[in-house]
Design a protein around this motif. Sequence first.
Motif: not given
Length: 631
Positions: A600-624
């Motif tokens: 998911l991260v590789d696909a988002h960083l390369s611009g192949r897909s927008d996975n930002s919502r999932t990455l944001w969810q996981l980031l906020m889960l980790d912070k929580s």
Amino acid sequence: MCGIAGIFHLETPKPVDPARVQAMCDAIAHRGPDGQGVWTAPGVALGHRRLSIIDLAGSPQPMASPDGRAMLVFNGEIYNYRELRQELKDAGASFRTDGDSEVILAAWQRWGPDCVTRLHGMFAFAIYDLDARTLFLARDRLGVKPLHIAALSDGSVAFGSELKALLAHPLLRREVDPLAVEDYLAWGYVPDNRSILKGVAKLPAGHSLLLRHGAPLPRPSQWWDVSFADRRKGKPADLEAELLHLLRQAVSSRMVADVPLGAFLSGGVDSSSVVALMAEASRQPVRTCSIGFDVAALDESAYATKVAQRYHTDHASRLVSPDDFDAIGLLAGMFDEPFADASALPTWRVCQLARESVTVALSGDGADEALAGYRRHLFQHGEDRIRKFLPQGLRGPVFGTLGAIYPKADWAPRSLRAKTTLLSLAGDSAQGYARALAYASPESRESLYSDGFRRLRGDYRAEHPLLDVMRSAPARSGLDRAQYADLKVWLPGDILTKVDRTSMAVSLEAREPLLDHRLIEFCASLPESMRVHGGQGKWLLKHTMRRFLPDDILYRPKQGFVTPIAQWFRGPLAQTARDICGSATLAQTGWFDAQHLNGLVDAHLSGRSDNSRTLWQLLMLDKSFTELGIG
């Protein structure tokens, strides 16, 4: 507006250490910087943090009734307290203060648990009745004010305005509920039917709880509901007049305060309507505030300025950069539970701006839910027409197959992103709306999980409670059921949680006039054509406000606060995105497929897909999890 906390022993009325409740209150000191207090009796303790709004010097809490037989801690505002006060005085009650807190006590002593039906406002409160030896907990109709509850190992029940208060109690277990993780990944928040921690519950909106010494913990009792089952009859002009009357009543009742008062002004229909009616009711210029962004595509400040100039408000505006990612850790700390609605960041910033000049701010929240203002409501309305003419036996296989093979075209214009619509049409109305409402679809969630998490989750799916709510709703149509679900699930879980935590973090009271329960009940009774008409949601509200606001305010596309998380994760947060996959906290759970996360991260960083919502969810889960001390 305040924070409350307390402890009640269900079995043996053992003494409660006041220092323990004091620590719980200290954890939510931001909710009430103006005063504090703790009261104890055998088997019970109540604590309070006060933000003074009405009767600044005369209503300290915990508050005893004049006869000393009842004790109250209260978070919120009762907007009809003056009328209730007079009614209770006529019935023989006496009052020592000029505020609304003592009115709740008198209402309890006269009507008991039924007192809540007399209260118009936002509230969460606890009353200990010394004669009956009971503790009564109640939450307002729509869930504007929160209340968390936990049964502890010593036989006591602890409660508090925020999870922080319960976390200050040494007996609270910090064990994550995996079903809450499934819920969070589905919706972007943990809904009120669950908590991120096992053993913690949230008192549902419109519910109360009566605890007795020597009795088991009961189930909450519902004291209010809204029905979409009846249709109001009348000419559009008559309905418009009634709506305007209810709007004026809701706004004016929320302008009572003994401290500076203002309003959030985004330049959208809802906040502009509130400001227009405030200006009509006020002799002084209304204080308004808005924030703008230094990226033109995200900035609505010109519309807010236009409304401010039209009504000659005392307007404050601030330009902020959308690159506000340094505040992510602070944001996670405000919510305790994982919370992925990225508009929380700009909401917090506008609360900070408002607090510089006012202590109370009126918002425009609630109209979208009450009057079908979201884009998903228009889709639901249209899709149900298709469902009506095409039987499930045809729709299921045809649209299901098309939806399965249609690409997830994040890069494409909205009109070409048909995957969600096709999959929605494959199911019934409730299933379709659950998919439209989801932050992450069932398929995308499934791909995140490890086999171990799937075993923990079992047959449960986050959609199940929502489907139950929709299918049992007092409603006539799919649109009715969608709006009912919004009012019961989405509104308290996402919108009101966001506003409560971000405003209380800066000791600001936010009031929601468009959530006046009389207004909500009226809107629920409107014919569908008064809500959705001509491709527009909130039709009757827009039609009613034409005399107050120009068309470019009323009929421009809905925008709302936007946070550019997709760009963040390809720019300054690119390393953070990679770090999510290696997070020790998330990895320790064993719940996620690390290889899939890396993809998911590789696909988002390369611009192949927008996975930002999932990455944001996981980031906020980790912070929580970090904030909760887990991992």
